[in-house]
Design a protein around this motif. Structure first.
Motif, PDB file in Angstrom:
ATOM      1  N   GLY B  56      37.866 -98.570  76.799  1.00 32.71           N
ATOM      2  CA  GLY B  56      37.853 -97.572  77.864  1.00 32.71           C
ATOM      3  C   GLY B  56      38.399 -96.236  77.361  1.00 32.71           C
ATOM      4  O   GLY B  56      37.862 -95.172  77.673  1.00 32.71           O
ATOM      5  N   GLU B  58      38.293 -95.024  74.377  1.00 38.06           N
ATOM      6  CA  GLU B  58      37.370 -94.351  73.484  1.00 38.06           C
ATOM      7  C   GLU B  58      36.206 -93.730  74.257  1.00 38.06           C
ATOM      8  O   GLU B  58      35.579 -92.781  73.793  1.00 38.06           O
ATOM      9  CB  GLU B  58      36.863 -95.355  72.449  1.00 38.06           C
ATOM     10  N   THR B  59      35.926 -94.276  75.430  1.00 38.99           N
ATOM     11  CA  THR B  59      34.799 -93.753  76.197  1.00 38.99           C
ATOM     12  C   THR B  59      35.017 -92.295  76.589  1.00 38.99           C
ATOM     13  O   THR B  59      34.065 -91.543  76.766  1.00 38.99           O
ATOM     14  CB  THR B  59      34.566 -94.644  77.424  1.00 38.99           C
ATOM     15  N   TRP B  60      36.286 -91.888  76.670  1.00 38.25           N
ATOM     16  CA  TRP B  60      36.536 -90.465  76.960  1.00 38.25           C
ATOM     17  C   TRP B  60      36.024 -89.577  75.839  1.00 38.25           C
ATOM     18  O   TRP B  60      35.686 -88.411  76.057  1.00 38.25           O
ATOM     19  CB  TRP B  60      38.022 -90.219  77.209  1.00 38.25           C
ATOM     20  N   LEU B  61      35.974 -90.107  74.646  1.00 41.75           N
ATOM     21  CA  LEU B  61      35.416 -89.333  73.534  1.00 41.75           C
ATOM     22  C   LEU B  61      33.917 -89.141  73.744  1.00 41.75           C
ATOM     23  O   LEU B  61      33.366 -88.068  73.465  1.00 41.75           O
ATOM     24  CB  LEU B  61      35.667 -90.058  72.208  1.00 41.75           C
ATOM     25  N   VAL B  62      33.272 -90.196  74.234  1.00 37.40           N
ATOM     26  CA  VAL B  62      31.837 -90.078  74.501  1.00 37.40           C
ATOM     27  C   VAL B  62      31.619 -89.069  75.616  1.00 37.40           C
ATOM     28  O   VAL B  62      30.687 -88.259  75.580  1.00 37.40           O
ATOM     29  CB  VAL B  62      31.241 -91.455  74.876  1.00 37.40           C
ATOM     30  N   LEU B  63      32.502 -89.090  76.612  1.00 32.04           N
ATOM     31  CA  LEU B  63      32.371 -88.124  77.696  1.00 32.04           C
ATOM     32  C   LEU B  63      32.630 -86.700  77.186  1.00 32.04           C
ATOM     33  O   LEU B  63      31.939 -85.764  77.576  1.00 32.04           O
ATOM     34  CB  LEU B  63      33.328 -88.449  78.847  1.00 32.04           C
ATOM     35  N   GLY B  64      33.613 -86.544  76.316  1.00 31.07           N
ATOM     36  CA  GLY B  64      33.884 -85.217  75.755  1.00 31.07           C
ATOM     37  C   GLY B  64      32.669 -84.678  75.012  1.00 31.07           C
ATOM     38  O   GLY B  64      32.210 -83.550  75.260  1.00 31.07           O
ATOM     39  N   GLY B  65      32.113 -85.483  74.108  1.00 33.93           N
ATOM     40  CA  GLY B  65      30.932 -85.061  73.345  1.00 33.93           C
ATOM     41  C   GLY B  65      29.733 -84.898  74.256  1.00 33.93           C
ATOM     42  O   GLY B  65      29.043 -83.873  74.239  1.00 33.93           O
ATOM     43  N   TRP B  69      27.557 -81.473  75.500  1.00 38.66           N
ATOM     44  CA  TRP B  69      26.103 -81.319  75.400  1.00 38.66           C
ATOM     45  C   TRP B  69      25.504 -81.020  76.786  1.00 38.66           C
ATOM     46  O   TRP B  69      24.644 -80.152  76.945  1.00 38.66           O
ATOM     47  CB  TRP B  69      25.489 -82.585  74.789  1.00 38.66           C
TER      48      TRP B  69
END
Ligand code: HDD
Ligand code: HEM
Ligand code: HEM
Lengths: 469, 334
Positions: B56, B58-65, B69
């Protein structure tokens, strides 16, 4: 020698995608299967369902971790490798990925914690809820990513100004015409893939005479699933192909190895497409059947590759062979399902060793078919990355080819080693099989885990229980 | 509403980055502390204290990237190629540390390689994140709306120092998290380490701040011109106070306070960076407004974010609450 940055970027994308999809293909189906096992356990109270659920949860945890880390790589690659793509269609595609993160990734990643580690913290019913939410999350994730992907295959609901796509109608963007069947085809593919792994695991244990009760359940549930879903996949795939004929005729011509659209179309069973000569070498074909399948009319016609300018034609060899591989596997899967159902009806499913031996070797079939299917889809849409809007060659990043070559080599080595070892571990878990009756769930966490490691002798005890030295 | 969309989205991304840095910061940090003990049981316990959360987080990193975009496609398309090598190195680092969470248990008793992978992967990821941050603050070469520099533009002394700073900061987050979540030998051990790390972190924060202010006229002007000086002076002052508070609390046996204080330090650091960079999203040439997606896209995604983010926060809290309390030696979540 001049390095070709475009080619390197494409190979890198293909490599990372191909590794990634192996894991979703399995975790989408497996999370749903685990949820079903948990529900059965809560309804019947039978220990065997619990030990099965726990067994598959261990396998799931390892596979899911690999799916997550390989997926995160992909989400950044749109920017690192395809930055012109990110600008040209970012207004349209990016929000779909954004929705995927918000509605799917957080759901699955968060409840994964409870599904895996909640056993001695929350009541079993909550584990079932968590597992169901994880399963739902994986399906929602497939929904959005395939929506984005389908829009790239046949964009609708947008307008293009100065080479940049702008959204006009979100409903049309999300539900572009090739999306519904692509989503159905992919979900079905994932459930089939998992079912074959489950059946193969059960078959292996039955053949070895271990964990018999659990193994029978696995085989029975898996075969039932396959018998229904494999034929369904043929129907979905057929309709999916009709979509392709309508929206991406050049891809369809490549899949079929169909060059000359001015004649009634044969069904090419075998041949080696020869792009230079614009024909198939060594062709074996059934006259008129192709037209019947695609145009639904004897002697029907559909466009051949010659009707497209060479610069708009996809490569033929890869889609052509990959398509035959996928459909071939699909047919074998249908056979596996029907034969299994017939054996089950005659109550001979667990005695027919030849069938179990056959099934024990079928576990890779779903993965292969999925890789083949994606190869058809993605290579077949070349030279476009977004049909009609952006060519793959214009989608790249301003990154020197040496950087891409270096990272490609790193991906190749690291993925091969890390995921290779991961798959080895998964296999080891599968061979070990479920540990029988662990109703003392509260104290007994998923095997070989911390209590075992922390308390002296704990690990030995668990190893002994699992029959390991 | 339309004129505010870019600012709102910048806010959402800052929140995502802050969540990421804090949440994944402590689990990367715990991995960074692996070499400080060679005791298997201690390492088990360290890993277990974050095992239910890391995905969970690490998912904030996906949200950041992803959010970058979604809302600022142009910025995304410049930043990613500009930091091509560190971004991919970071992702590969995260591959190692992510799989280590599961592989380590399956591999037992021969899990040493995954201990190393856990540590080294986290180290690479943390360091690269710092380098990307530092490189971004320093600025990126842009021409015609695209990255126009070389593959190693990011490798400046300043960016490398930021890499070390972020790594140290994560280690502090990890150590103070252990102080909070564990007891016994491992908690004492973490406390000792944290006392040294807090000093290093404060030194790094001071160094980064002064270096940026001295090397960039634009940033110096932002902080030192009047009346900004008056308004902004509290930021470094509060930072110093919080830093001192963390140290004191570690000395006095505080359990929650050091972790909370460290989070505050990170937030203050982020605030400082935001003040230095605004309104640029890719300093020194591309602003939030230049890079924004069309309003129709920002709006569509914002509606989704406003509905789902509160839900995400709610179930994140639920999971942390489920696994609340101290972990005793030998007790695992698994
Ligand atoms: C049909 C399904 C499917 C397809 C085509 C893809 N993915 Fe995937 N992805 C999933 C289905 C999935 C999943 C089932 O949701 C995963 C796989 C296993 C898992 O752990 O979650 C996942 C994980 C996953 C994650 C980690 C999520 C997390 O933190 O939990 C990211 C960032 C991506 N994917 C991104 C992508 C991108 C950028 C793709 C294409 C270019 C892509 N995925 C193709
Ligand atoms: C997960 C299953 C998938 C597999 C196995 C797959 C496979 C491939 C392959 C083999 C290529 C290289 C094609 C070529 O260059 O000839 C490719 C390219 C690409 N795919 Fe997919 N794909 C998948 C899903 C997706 C999805 C869901 C998206 C986007 C939402 C996507 C976006 C792209 C992009 C941007 C490229 C690079 C440009 C190109 O070469 O066409 N792919 N993929
Ligand atoms: C049984 C007969 C099957 C038929 C007629 C069929 C048909 C098709 C067609 C026409 C496409 C390409 C669509 C396009 O890109 O326009 C496709 C893609 C694909 N197929 Fe199949 N398929 C079959 C079986 C299977 C099986 C058994 C699997 C996996 C278990 C599978 C997995 C896939 C995947 C993953 C794709 C790529 C994604 C997509 O475009 O849906 N297919 N299939």
């Amino acid at each position: 020698m001049e390095l070709d940055g475009l080619l390197l970027a494409r190979v890198q994308m293909a490599l990372t995608l191909a590794f990634h999809i192996l894991f979703p293909a399995f975790t989408i189906g497996l999370s749903a299967y685990i949820a079903v096992l948990l529900a059965l356990w809560l309804r019947t109270g039978r220990d065997v369902y619990e030990s099965l659920a726990r067994f598959w949860t261990k396998v799931f945890a390892v596979s899911f971790a690999m799916g997550v880390v390989s997926g995160i790589v992909l989400s950044y690659q749109f920017g690192t490798n395809w930055s012109r793509f990110s600008v040209a269609v970012g207004n349209v595609v990016a929000p779909l990925i954004g929705y995927e993160v918000l509605t799917a990734f957080f759901l699955e990643a968060t409840f994964l914690g409870i599904m895996l580690f909640g056993w001695n913290r929350v009541p079993p019913r909550l584990i079932l809820v968590a597992a169901s939410l994880v399963a739902l999350g994986t399906a929602i994730s497939a929904f959005w990513i395939l929506s984005a992907n389908s829009w790239m295959h046949y964009p609708t609901g947008h307008e293009v100004r100065d080479g940049i796509a702008y959204p006009v109608d979100w409903l049309k963007v999300v539900f572009s015409p090739t999306f519904p069947l692509r989503f159905a085809h992919m979900l079905t593919a994932a459930y089939l893939t998992t079912a074959f792994v489950v059946v193969a695991t059960g078959a292996r244990h039955l053949l070895a005479g271990r964990h018999v009760e659990a193994a029978r359940i696995m085989v029975k549930m898996g075969v039932g699933m396959i018998a229904i879903v494999a034929p369904l996949q043929l129907v979905i795939g057929d309709h999916h192909g009709l979509d392709t004929a309508e929206y991406q005729p050049a891809k369809l011509a490549a899949m079929e190895g169909h060059w000359d659209g001015s004649k009634a179309a044969p069904l090419v069973l075998f041949g080696i497409p020869n792009a230079a000569a614009e024909r198939n070498d060594y062709e074996v074909a059934i006259p008129n059947l192709g037209g019947l399948i695609i145009a639904h009319e004897w002697g029907g016609r559909y466009p051949g590759l010659k009707e497209f300018e060479p610069k708009d034609r996809p490569p033929v060899l890869m889609p052509f062979f990959a398509f035959r591989l996928m459909v071939g596997i699909g047919v074998v899967m249908i056979a596996a399902g029907l034969v299994g159902a017939w054996l089950m009806a005659r109550r001979r499913l667990f005695e027919a060793r030849w069938y179990l031996v056959w099934q024990s070797w079928m576990w890779p079939s779903g993965f292969l078919a999925i890789l083949a299917g994606w190869t058809v889809t993605e290579v077949g849409r070349q030279p476009w990355v977004v049909t009609g809007i952006l060519r793959t060659a214009d989608a790249t990043s301003p990154v020197v080819a040496e950087s891409i070559a270096g990272t490609l080599a790193a991906f190749f080595v690291i993925y091969a080693v890390v995921f290779g070892i991961g798959i080895f571990y998964v296999n080891r878990l599968l061979v070990r099989g479920p540990t029988p009756g662990t109703t003392a769930a509260a104290e007994e966490p998923l095997t070989n885990r911390p209590i075992a490691a922390a308390l002296p002798g704990g690990r030995d005890a668990i190893d002994a229980r699992e029959g390991q030295p | 509403m339309e004129p505010y969309l870019p600012v709102i989205w910048a806010g959402v991304i800052v929140v995502a980055v802050a969540m990421y840095v804090i949440l994944d910061g402590f689990d990367l940090g715990i991995a960074l502390l692996f070499p400080t003990t060679s005791d298997e049981a201690e390492r088990d316990q360290m890993m277990n204290s974050v095992a239910p959360f890391w995905d969970g987080n690490e998912t904030w990193l996906v949200l950041g990237g992803g959010g970058l975009w979604v809302a600022f496609p142009l910025a995304y398309s410049i930043i990613m190629p500009a930091f091509y090598l560190p971004v991919i190195a970071m992702l590969l680092g995260l591959v190692f540390r992510g799989v280590a969470f599961e592989f380590r248990w399956v591999a037992k008793p021969s899990h040493l390689p995954w201990d190393i992978a856990f540590f080294a992967g986290s180290l690479v990821a943390a360091f690269c994140q710092g380098v990307i941050l530092g490189g971004l603050v320093e600025g990126v070469a842009v021409a015609n709306g695209a990255f126009a520099g070389g593959p190693f533009d990011w490798a400046s002394p300043f960016a490398l120092m930021c890499g070390c700073a972020v790594t140290t900061g994560y280690a502090l987050l990890g150590a103070t998290f252990l102080v909070m979540k564990t007891e016994g030998r491992i908690a004492d051990h973490a406390r000792q380490i944290a006392k040294r790390l807090i000093i290093a972190v404060l030194v790094f924060m001071a160094a980064v701040s002064l270096w940026t202010a001295l090397s960039s006229e634009r940033i110096a002007e932002r902080w030192f011109s009047l009346p900004n000086l008056v308004w902004l002076a509290p930021v470094p002052l509060v930072t110093a106070l919080v830093g001192f508070g963390v140290w004191r609390s570690l000395e006095r046996g505080g359990e929650m306070a050091p972790f909370a204080g460290t989070i505050a330090l990170f937030l203050l650091g982020l605030l400082g960076l935001a003040i230095s960079s605004y309104p640029f999203i890719v300093p020194p040439s591309v602003t939030l407004y230049d890079a924004a997606a069309v309003p129709a896209s920002q709006m569509f995604s914002l509606i989704g974010a406003m509905i789902t983010l509160p839900m995400v926060l709610a179930y994140t809290v639920f999971v942390y609450w489920t696994f609340r309390g101290k972990m005793r030696p030998g007790q695992g979540y698994h």
